[in-house]
Write a protein that holds these residues in place. Structure first.
Motif, PDB file in Angstrom:
ATOM      1  N   THR A   1       0.818  -1.212   0.000  1.00  0.00           N
ATOM      2  CA  THR A   1       0.000   0.000   0.000  1.00  0.00           C
ATOM      3  C   THR A   1       0.853   1.264   0.000  1.00  0.00           C
ATOM      4  O   THR A   1       0.313   2.366  -0.128  1.00  0.00           O
ATOM      5  N   LEU A   2       2.176   1.127   0.160  1.00  0.00           N
ATOM      6  CA  LEU A   2       3.066   2.287   0.248  1.00  0.00           C
ATOM      7  C   LEU A   2       3.623   2.639  -1.128  1.00  0.00           C
ATOM      8  O   LEU A   2       3.716   1.784  -2.012  1.00  0.00           O
ATOM      9  N   PRO A   3       4.042   3.890  -1.332  1.00  0.00           N
ATOM     10  CA  PRO A   3       4.715   4.256  -2.587  1.00  0.00           C
ATOM     11  C   PRO A   3       5.978   3.425  -2.787  1.00  0.00           C
ATOM     12  O   PRO A   3       6.599   2.956  -1.817  1.00  0.00           O
ATOM     13  N   ALA A   4       6.389   3.250  -4.047  1.00  0.00           N
ATOM     14  CA  ALA A   4       7.498   2.354  -4.365  1.00  0.00           C
ATOM     15  C   ALA A   4       8.788   2.743  -3.654  1.00  0.00           C
ATOM     16  O   ALA A   4       9.506   1.890  -3.120  1.00  0.00           O
TER      17      ALA A   4
ATOM     18  N   GLU B   1       9.243   4.456  -0.827  1.00  0.00           N
ATOM     19  CA  GLU B   1       9.141   4.204   0.608  1.00  0.00           C
ATOM     20  C   GLU B   1       9.188   2.711   0.904  1.00  0.00           C
ATOM     21  O   GLU B   1       9.776   2.273   1.903  1.00  0.00           O
ATOM     22  N   ARG B   2       8.560   1.936   0.034  1.00  0.00           N
ATOM     23  CA  ARG B   2       8.578   0.481   0.190  1.00  0.00           C
ATOM     24  C   ARG B   2      10.015  -0.054   0.155  1.00  0.00           C
ATOM     25  O   ARG B   2      10.434  -0.845   1.009  1.00  0.00           O
TER      26      ARG B   2
ATOM     27  N   ALA C   1       9.638  -2.546  -6.309  1.00  0.00           N
ATOM     28  CA  ALA C   1       9.683  -2.230  -7.727  1.00  0.00           C
ATOM     29  C   ALA C   1      11.031  -2.633  -8.317  1.00  0.00           C
ATOM     30  O   ALA C   1      12.062  -2.619  -7.638  1.00  0.00           O
ATOM     31  N   VAL C   2      11.004  -3.008  -9.606  1.00  0.00           N
ATOM     32  CA  VAL C   2      12.191  -3.448 -10.329  1.00  0.00           C
ATOM     33  C   VAL C   2      12.555  -2.385 -11.363  1.00  0.00           C
ATOM     34  O   VAL C   2      11.674  -1.870 -12.054  1.00  0.00           O
ATOM     35  N   PRO C   3      13.845  -2.058 -11.554  1.00  0.00           N
ATOM     36  CA  PRO C   3      14.981  -2.562 -10.771  1.00  0.00           C
ATOM     37  C   PRO C   3      15.004  -1.954  -9.375  1.00  0.00           C
ATOM     38  O   PRO C   3      14.477  -0.871  -9.154  1.00  0.00           O
TER      39      PRO C   3
END
Length: 540
Positions: A418-421, A423-424, A448-450
């Motif tokens: 649920t968090l922005p990429a 911050e995650r 998120a990748v990369p």
């Protein structure tokens, strides 16, 4: 002088079934029809089979010529560059096996790089070479995780091929854009005909396609036949409303709460609880609010829980399942469902104006903490509430790595989603720095990748620490596989110092150092290959 007579074919015409039977049983046990028993029987059997084969072929009547298929549609996208086309052929051709003793070689696993290659090719908008389409469809058939990207890249010609080969029929339903043959929202006559006469799979595809383009029209189409649909079909159709779920869907979902199927009622309630402004959410807020309060009589503010004593008809209509799973108390089961469905925005006012962080930090009396925080976790995921997710996760360096509400790795991964990429990735990097890699695999899977530079560096540092500790690298094979696919290729140069075989501590696993060297060599080689692949596709 005695001579052996030349074998002769049986004089009696034998059926093909008789010859097959003689071959299976052996000529010692079954003499071919028209042949003499003995040494000549095998030769006579083969002669008879050859003659029968010619006779069967000569007796075939030519079939009626099939109509010539329509030409394949044009693909307007620019063609794939030559080096990238050759790379695609290599990726589709094979995947390296393991070395002796089950050890992987230091070569990259090409098939595991195919999903990333497809994503990059789709981002550039290239069309595949026509000769690659059969192998591409076969790869998508064998791996469902490849299908969305592979079929998007394969384009309209893959759908044309799928119509000619039953093995590839999955592409007609699974491809993004594979609904090109489905009617558009303005084609109301075609929509009505397909909805009324189509097969179930066709109707599901139609509803999903229409929902993505015209959500209100899709809901109205479903409502037009809702009472006459089978329960299992209603459940599948209702699930399509998750796409574009909004306030306008509430009246229809409220009606579905009275459905005769319990599963349909539960799904409708779940969808309504994802709308914090819905009437169901308000009802759940009232019910959950009566169960949780701050005890004013204690020296330290403490949450007290009074779970429901019964599941009445109104609760059951709103999706509360009355029967608890085996080993679970009924009252705690009902309580968890109420809190899970209540809007999280209602709790600060209910609990003295406290923030989510302050609420989560409050002690909970009588061992209700796990049940209460677990329900809040599920609510945060369902309502996509980042503020509550942060509160329930807590700082990544906290003991137990995740705060009191994140009771499992799976729960933490869902909260992180649920968090922005950015911050995650930052949270997971902090988690790895504080707790290592032993519990990080699921958490890395939602990043998120990369990977961002801090996250990638945290993973490499943790792998290096595990190597220095003398552990076997296959204990971290899952993380290593993720790193091959998800580390930024620019990190390859930072791995050069890890390629040498380290000195093994006395308590290290025998031979672990050489295994680590191979694993890091494969990781570096894979990252450099990914960089070359990006260049071939025109990327940076």
């Amino acid at each position: 002088m005695h001579t052996t007579p030349a074998p002769t074919a049986p004089t009696t015409t034998a059926s093909w079934e008789d010859l097959v039977t003689a071959a299976l049983l052996g000529t010692d046990r079954r003499t071919p029809p028209g042949a003499a028993p003995g040494r000549t029987a095998p030769t006579a059997l083969l002669d008879a089979a050859a003659a029968e084969t010619v006779r069967r072929r000569a007796g075939l009547r030519p079939g009626r010529a099939a109509p010539r298929p329509a030409p394949a549609p044009a693909d307007p996208r620019p063609p794939l560059p030559g080096p990238a086309a050759r790379r695609l052929a290599l990726l589709l051709a094979d995947r390296p096996g393991t070395g002796a003793g089950g050890r992987r070689s230091t070569a990259p696993d090409l098939m595991e790089l195919l999903p990333q290659w497809l994503a990059a090719a789709n981002a550039h908008g290239f069309a595949p070479p026509a000769e690659s389409l059969p192998a591409l469809l076969d790869a998508a058939r064998g791996r469902t995780d490849l299908r969305p990207a592979a079929l998007r890249f394969a384009g309209p010609r893959a759908l044309w091929l799928a119509g000619l080969n039953p093995d590839w029929r999955f592409a007609l339903r699974a491809a993004p854009g594979g609904d090109a043959s489905l009617p558009r929202p303005e084609e109301t006559d075609r929509i009505g005909k397909l909805w009324g006469e189509g097969l179930f799979a066709e109707r599901v595809a139609l509803l999903a396609s229409l929902r993505s383009r015209a959500p209100d029209a899709a809901r109205e189409l479903l409502a037009s036949t809702w009472p006459t649909e089978r329960a299992e079909d209603r459940l599948m159709f209702l699930d399509s409303l998750r796409t574009g779920l909004g306030e306008r869907d509430e009246p229809f979902l409220e009606q579905a709460l009275a459905d005769r199927s319990r599963n349909v009622r539960a799904t409708a309630a779940e969808l309504l609880s994802a709308l914090p402004g819905s009437a169901l959410a308000a009802r759940m807020a009232v019910r959950a609010g009566t169960c949780v309060a701050v005890d004013p009589m204690r020296d330290t503010p403490t949450l007290v829980v009074e779970a429901p004593h019964e599941c009445d008809a109104a609760m059951e209509r709103d999706g509360v399942a009355p029967k608890a799973p085996s080993g679970r108390g009924e009252r705690s089961w009902w309580f968890g469902q109420l809190v899970e469905a209540a809007p999280l925005s209602a709790w600060p006012a209910r609990l003295g104006g406290r923030t989510p962080e302050q609420i989560v930090a409050l002690p909970v009396a009588d061992d209700w903490l796990g049940e209460l925080h677990g329900a809040w976790c599920r609510a945060a995921v369902r309502q996509r509430d980042a503020a509550w997710s942060r509160a329930l996760l807590g700082p990544p360096s906290a003991p137990g790595a995740g705060g009191p509400g994140a009771v499992s790795l799976a729960e933490r991964a869902k909260l992180l989603g649920t968090l922005p990429a950015g911050e995650r990735a930052e949270w997971v990097a902090g988690f790895i720095a504080g707790h290592g890699l032993s519990e990080a695999f699921q958490l890395l899977g939602v990043c998120a990748v990369p990977w961002s530079a801090p996250l990638g560096r945290a993973v490499v540092d943790a792998l290096n620490i595990a190597r220095d500790a003398g552990s076997y690298p296959w204990s971290f094979s899952g993380v290593m596989g993720l790193a091959e696919r998800c580390l930024n290729p620019s990190e390859a140069s930072h791995l050069d110092a890890l390629l040498a075989v380290p000195d093994e501590p006395e308590d290290a696993s025998p031979g672990a150092g050489s295994y680590w060297a191979e694993a890091f060599q494969r990781l570096g080689t894979t990252l450099r290959l990914r960089a070359v692949m990006a260049q071939e596709l025109g990327g940076a």
